[in-house]
Every structure is written in structure tokens, then in C-alpha cells.
Design a protein around this motif. Sequence first.
Motif, mmCIF file in Angstrom:
data_model
loop_
_atom_site.group_PDB
_atom_site.id
_atom_site.type_symbol
_atom_site.label_atom_id
_atom_site.label_comp_id
_atom_site.label_asym_id
_atom_site.label_seq_id
_atom_site.Cartn_x
_atom_site.Cartn_y
_atom_site.Cartn_z
ATOM 1 N N ASN A 1 0.820 -1.213 0.000
ATOM 2 C CA ASN A 1 0.000 0.000 0.000
ATOM 3 C C ASN A 1 0.854 1.262 0.000
ATOM 4 O O ASN A 1 0.554 2.233 -0.690
ATOM 5 N N LEU A 2 1.908 1.242 0.809
ATOM 6 C CA LEU A 2 2.744 2.431 0.994
ATOM 7 C C LEU A 2 4.202 2.186 0.614
ATOM 8 O O LEU A 2 5.020 3.100 0.704
ATOM 9 N N SER A 3 4.517 0.967 0.213
ATOM 10 C CA SER A 3 5.901 0.601 -0.103
ATOM 11 C C SER A 3 6.200 0.809 -1.580
ATOM 12 O O SER A 3 5.312 0.646 -2.429
ATOM 13 N N SER A 4 7.455 1.111 -1.881
ATOM 14 C CA SER A 4 7.858 1.297 -3.279
ATOM 15 C C SER A 4 9.350 1.060 -3.430
ATOM 16 O O SER A 4 10.113 1.210 -2.465
ATOM 17 N N PRO A 5 9.798 0.674 -4.625
ATOM 18 C CA PRO A 5 11.233 0.513 -4.865
ATOM 19 C C PRO A 5 11.941 1.853 -4.653
ATOM 20 O O PRO A 5 11.381 2.915 -4.928
ATOM 21 N N PHE A 6 13.176 1.781 -4.182
ATOM 22 C CA PHE A 6 13.952 3.006 -4.007
ATOM 23 C C PHE A 6 14.276 3.619 -5.374
ATOM 24 O O PHE A 6 14.253 2.924 -6.403
ATOM 25 N N PRO A 7 14.544 4.911 -5.412
ATOM 26 C CA PRO A 7 14.859 5.574 -6.687
ATOM 27 C C PRO A 7 15.971 4.875 -7.456
ATOM 28 O O PRO A 7 16.971 4.468 -6.863
ATOM 29 N N ARG A 8 15.750 4.701 -8.741
ATOM 30 C CA ARG A 8 16.689 4.089 -9.687
ATOM 31 C C ARG A 8 16.885 2.599 -9.477
ATOM 32 O O ARG A 8 17.704 1.966 -10.153
ATOM 33 N N CYS A 9 16.114 2.008 -8.588
ATOM 34 C CA CYS A 9 16.234 0.566 -8.343
ATOM 35 C C CYS A 9 15.881 -0.229 -9.595
ATOM 36 O O CYS A 9 16.673 -1.057 -10.062
ATOM 37 N N ILE A 10 14.709 -0.009 -10.132
ATOM 38 C CA ILE A 10 14.233 -0.795 -11.277
ATOM 39 C C ILE A 10 15.142 -0.595 -12.480
ATOM 40 O O ILE A 10 15.514 -1.565 -13.166
ATOM 41 N N GLU A 11 15.522 0.644 -12.739
ATOM 42 C CA GLU A 11 16.397 0.925 -13.879
ATOM 43 C C GLU A 11 17.741 0.208 -13.737
ATOM 44 O O GLU A 11 18.287 -0.313 -14.722
ATOM 45 N N THR A 12 18.259 0.165 -12.511
ATOM 46 C CA THR A 12 19.545 -0.490 -12.281
ATOM 47 C C THR A 12 19.440 -2.002 -12.424
ATOM 48 O O THR A 12 20.315 -2.636 -13.025
ATOM 49 N N LEU A 13 18.377 -2.582 -11.896
ATOM 50 C CA LEU A 13 18.162 -4.017 -12.057
ATOM 51 C C LEU A 13 18.082 -4.388 -13.530
ATOM 52 O O LEU A 13 18.688 -5.366 -13.975
ATOM 53 N N ASP A 14 17.344 -3.606 -14.290
ATOM 54 C CA ASP A 14 17.186 -3.893 -15.712
ATOM 55 C C ASP A 14 18.507 -3.718 -16.464
ATOM 56 O O ASP A 14 18.814 -4.481 -17.394
ATOM 57 N N PHE A 15 19.289 -2.735 -16.078
ATOM 58 C CA PHE A 15 20.598 -2.532 -16.702
ATOM 59 C C PHE A 15 21.504 -3.731 -16.441
ATOM 60 O O PHE A 15 22.133 -4.269 -17.358
ATOM 61 N N LEU A 16 21.572 -4.160 -15.183
ATOM 62 C CA LEU A 16 22.439 -5.288 -14.821
ATOM 63 C C LEU A 16 22.002 -6.559 -15.541
ATOM 64 O O LEU A 16 22.836 -7.303 -16.072
ATOM 65 N N ALA A 17 20.697 -6.822 -15.563
ATOM 66 C CA ALA A 17 20.189 -8.007 -16.257
ATOM 67 C C ALA A 17 20.485 -7.929 -17.744
ATOM 68 O O ALA A 17 20.823 -8.931 -18.385
ATOM 69 N N GLY A 18 20.371 -6.721 -18.300
ATOM 70 C CA GLY A 18 20.642 -6.540 -19.714
ATOM 71 C C GLY A 18 22.092 -6.801 -20.077
ATOM 72 O O GLY A 18 22.395 -7.155 -21.227
ATOM 73 N N LYS A 19 22.980 -6.652 -19.109
ATOM 74 C CA LYS A 19 24.397 -6.929 -19.321
ATOM 75 C C LYS A 19 24.750 -8.387 -19.028
ATOM 76 O O LYS A 19 25.914 -8.782 -19.115
ATOM 77 N N GLY A 20 23.742 -9.181 -18.664
ATOM 78 C CA GLY A 20 23.976 -10.603 -18.449
ATOM 79 C C GLY A 20 24.090 -11.043 -17.006
ATOM 80 O O GLY A 20 24.351 -12.221 -16.729
ATOM 81 N N ALA A 21 23.883 -10.121 -16.059
ATOM 82 C CA ALA A 21 23.959 -10.494 -14.645
ATOM 83 C C ALA A 21 22.755 -11.332 -14.242
ATOM 84 O O ALA A 21 21.656 -11.180 -14.788
ATOM 85 N N ARG A 22 22.965 -12.223 -13.285
ATOM 86 C CA ARG A 22 21.896 -13.068 -12.756
ATOM 87 C C ARG A 22 21.544 -12.556 -11.362
ATOM 88 O O ARG A 22 22.384 -12.552 -10.451
ATOM 89 N N LEU A 23 20.323 -12.104 -11.203
ATOM 90 C CA LEU A 23 19.907 -11.395 -10.005
ATOM 91 C C LEU A 23 19.060 -12.286 -9.103
ATOM 92 O O LEU A 23 18.268 -13.097 -9.577
ATOM 93 N N SER A 24 19.225 -12.104 -7.796
ATOM 94 C CA SER A 24 18.436 -12.867 -6.826
ATOM 95 C C SER A 24 18.166 -12.004 -5.603
ATOM 96 O O SER A 24 18.773 -10.947 -5.420
ATOM 97 N N VAL A 25 17.245 -12.470 -4.772
ATOM 98 C CA VAL A 25 16.924 -11.806 -3.507
ATOM 99 C C VAL A 25 17.348 -12.719 -2.364
ATOM 100 O O VAL A 25 17.028 -13.916 -2.356
ATOM 101 N N CYS A 26 18.070 -12.142 -1.426
ATOM 102 C CA CYS A 26 18.572 -12.867 -0.249
ATOM 103 C C CYS A 26 18.087 -12.101 0.978
ATOM 104 O O CYS A 26 18.695 -11.114 1.383
#
Length: 226
Positions: A91-116
Motif C-alpha cells: 500500500n505504501l511501499s515502493s522501490p527506491f529511486p533508480r532501483c528498477i532501472e539499475t536491475l534492468d541494466f544489470l540483467a541486460g548486461k547478463g547479470a543473474r539477479l536474486s533476492v537474499c
Amino acid sequence: MSDCFQGAGIAFDLDGTLVDTAPDLVRALNAVVAEDGLQGVALADVRIMVGRGARVLIERAYSAQDRRLDPDIVDTKVQRFIDVYKAGIANLSSPFPRCIETLDFLAGKGARLSVCTNKPSVLADALLDALGMTHRFERVIGPDRTSAKKPDAAHFWSAVGDAGPNLALIGDSITDSACAKAAGIPCVILTHGYSEIPHQALGADAVLDSFESLPDKLAELWQGRS
């Protein structure tokens, strides 16, 4: 810089690292304590305690107002907190600024992302689903999906799987820096997160104020370790 990200395993903490969840956590906490006539807890006070878990949040809320919380009902209060929180988890939570753009950039460069994360997996899944972020991660590993939770290195290895050789843990607290140290991999701390200890004192390999600087910093750290 691009080559260093191909196949790299980057594990992210969730609360305070990827997503600003404190507003919804304080919403749930204040709903629970209000049922016993307590005053609401300030958002700033909750931010520094998020990493300690729901039980600590509730116990501290009662203690701060000199109210005794019967040990026999703590579990009931924790479950009530979880129910209220999950019902409006984004309801009140959101990704921090530039989070989504950075994740997409890293994935686009071939990085494998996970949540720990030490957040229960059912809540982590629900939060990421609600924010439309789940598809960005190969794995979402809460403490119940691994043999030991952070700061144990086993949690990190469960999250990154067979990714590598370049690896990193991105977090916001002493739990993250200690986990990375145990695993022998670089740790980057983001200062927008939740920590009772000053971020510069956590012993991380790098401390950043925003996601925008993360790709360059990771490339620098990996180059230094090669």
C-alpha cells in the motif's frame, strides 16, 4: 565494463535495499499496538529497527510506552502484525529511486539477479508480486528456503546458485555485510536503507548513496579482485 556482468551473481537484500517497506511496516505495527491503546510509533523509529524482525518491533513499541507485554501473547501479536501487514503489503511501499532501472541494466548486461532476505518467503513473494518485480529475479530466498539465514554464508550461496565467477551481495545492514564477509565476496551497502549502526561503520567494501552508482562500483570491485 559489460563483460564483467555476464553470468555474475548479484544477490540483493529486500527491505531497505530494494524496497522502502518501512511505511507499511509502521502501518501494521501501529494497527496492532493501537488495539491495546498505545500511541503510534514514529516512522523514523521503525526504519532503524526493520532488520530486527516483527517481534522486536512489537516488544520495543510496548517497552517505549512503559507497557508490559505478556510473553504468552507475543506470538499472537506477531501473527496479528503479519496478517495486517500482508493484507496491504505494498500500500505504501515502493522501490527506491533508480532501483528498477539499475536491475534492468544489470540483467541486460547478463547479470543473474536474486533476492537474499531474512523476511519470510511468503511475505517476500507477496511484496515483489504486488510491485511487479518478481520476474527480475532468478530466485527469492527467504530464511525458510535455505539451511541457515543471514549472516550465515549458506543463505547467500542458496540465493546465487551456480552464478559467477563475479559475485556480490547488496544490502543495508550489518547482517548483510557479515554475510558477505562469511562468504568471502564483496558487499555494497546502500545508505537509503535501515541500520542501527552508521552505514560507513558496517565494514562493507563500498557504501553508496544511490543505485545509480552501483554498476560502476561493482565493476571496480571485481576488477580489484581479479
